[in-house]
Design an enzyme around this catalytic site. Structure first.
Site, PDB file in Angstrom:
ATOM      1  N   ARG A 291      34.051  33.910  40.498  1.00 14.26           N
ATOM      2  CA  ARG A 291      35.004  33.260  41.392  1.00 14.26           C
ATOM      3  C   ARG A 291      34.405  32.096  42.168  1.00 14.26           C
ATOM      4  NH1 ARG A 291      38.877  38.178  43.714  1.00 14.26           N
ATOM      5  NH2 ARG A 291      39.537  38.912  41.651  1.00 14.26           N
TER       6      ARG A 291
ATOM      7  N   ASP B 237      47.291  39.704  56.157  1.00 14.27           N
ATOM      8  CA  ASP B 237      46.140  39.715  55.259  1.00 14.27           C
ATOM      9  C   ASP B 237      45.124  38.716  55.797  1.00 14.27           C
ATOM     10  OD1 ASP B 237      45.789  40.935  52.241  1.00 14.27           O
ATOM     11  OD2 ASP B 237      44.547  39.158  52.543  1.00 14.27           O
TER      12      ASP B 237
END
Length: 287
Positions: free
Chosen positions: A38, A140
């Site tokens: 990533r 979040d």
């Protein structure tokens, strides 16, 4: 052509410490490949040839928004609509039936990822409580997944776990350029608020809730972080409220301020001295 860069042990240890400090997430050695996969995109973006250069950027005053991007890339969790159906059955059969239509009823979906959980809750509340009196907050740490959540736009394969009645009433099938997609109905989207909240820091003033869901996220926390996160959240749970964790998670050893009604379902109200209504909920919730 984009090049894949390796990660040394010292670099991996630095990244682990950074993510643990900022998010409370404890990355095990098995996540090394995930970090490489990533974060290599960001190395390629900046033209870096080593993780050391990227770490230097994240450590500098010039990090800016890049630090949030780096966090976003490592904190995306799998989710889907009506995940762990037993929790929704419990809310419908044991909790919402005790709520009068029009009464204020608030639910917080913490670590909500791309929004499937809070929208699932909103569908349930709309079906059981009508149009007024209820609120859903989804939060979040990742700003990227919250952008997706606010749009409420998903591929049709994500709709398979939505009950057919809810799908017909609360979702719209995309046409033309949006073919193969569906969107949560605007009236329902407007009832769900999304906020960026880091559970590893002091929580903002968001009021109290009847139900808090912290599902499938504590598996990434160590024991100390779990206790601190839950301790921050419990003052926001009403005395008669319910706290739900993932089916593979437990609050055993994390807090003694909640009663376990059944696996992964807890109540803040002590069973001793509880009202008859709450006692019935507790008994019926036991397997």
């Amino acid at each position: 052509m984009a090049q894949s860069v390796g990660l040394t042990k010292a670099e991996f240890d630095w990244i682990r410490a950074l993510i643990l400090r900022l998010t409370g997430i404890n990355l095990p050695p098995s996540k090394k490949a995930l970090i490489i996969g990533r974060w290599n995109r960001r190395l390629n973006y900046f033209g870096y040839t080593s993780f050391r250069e990227y770490i230097e950027l994240l450590s500098s005053e010039a990090a800016g928004d890049e630090l949030q991007i780096a966090i976003n890339l490592l904190t995306t969790n799998e989710t889907y609509f009506f995940r762990e159906q037993r929790h929704f059955d419990f809310l419908r059969d044991q909790v919402l039936r005790q709520v009068c239509r029009g009464d204020k009823f608030r639910v917080w979906s913490a670590a909500c990822s791309s929004g499937e959980e809070p929208y699932s809750i909103a569908m349930l509340l709309r079906a059981e409580l009508g149009e007024s009196g209820w609120e859903v907050l989804g939060s979040d740490i990742s700003t990227r997944v919250l952008e997706t959540a606010r749009l409420g736009l998903y591929s049709m394969d994500r709709a398979r776990s939505i009950p057919q009645e809810y799908l017909q009433h609360y979702c719209l099938k995309g046409v033309g350029p949006q073919s193969g997609m569906f969107i949560v109905d605007r009236a329902l989207r407007e009832r769900v608020q999304f906020r960026q909240i880091n559970l590893n820091e002091r929580l903002p003033d968001i009021g109290q809730f009847d139900v808090i869901l912290l599902r499938n996220v504590m598996i990434y926390f160590d024991a100390d972080t779990k206790s601190k996160v839950v301790a921050r959240m419990l003052p926001l749970l009403k005395p008669s409220g319910h706290f739900l964790v993932g089916h593979c998670e437990t609050l055993n050893g994390v807090t003694d301020s909640l009663n376990m009604l059944s696996a992964s379902i807890y109540s803040k109200l002590p069973l001793r001295g509880a009202s008859k209504r709450d006692a019935v909920i507790a008994v019926e919730a036991r397997p």
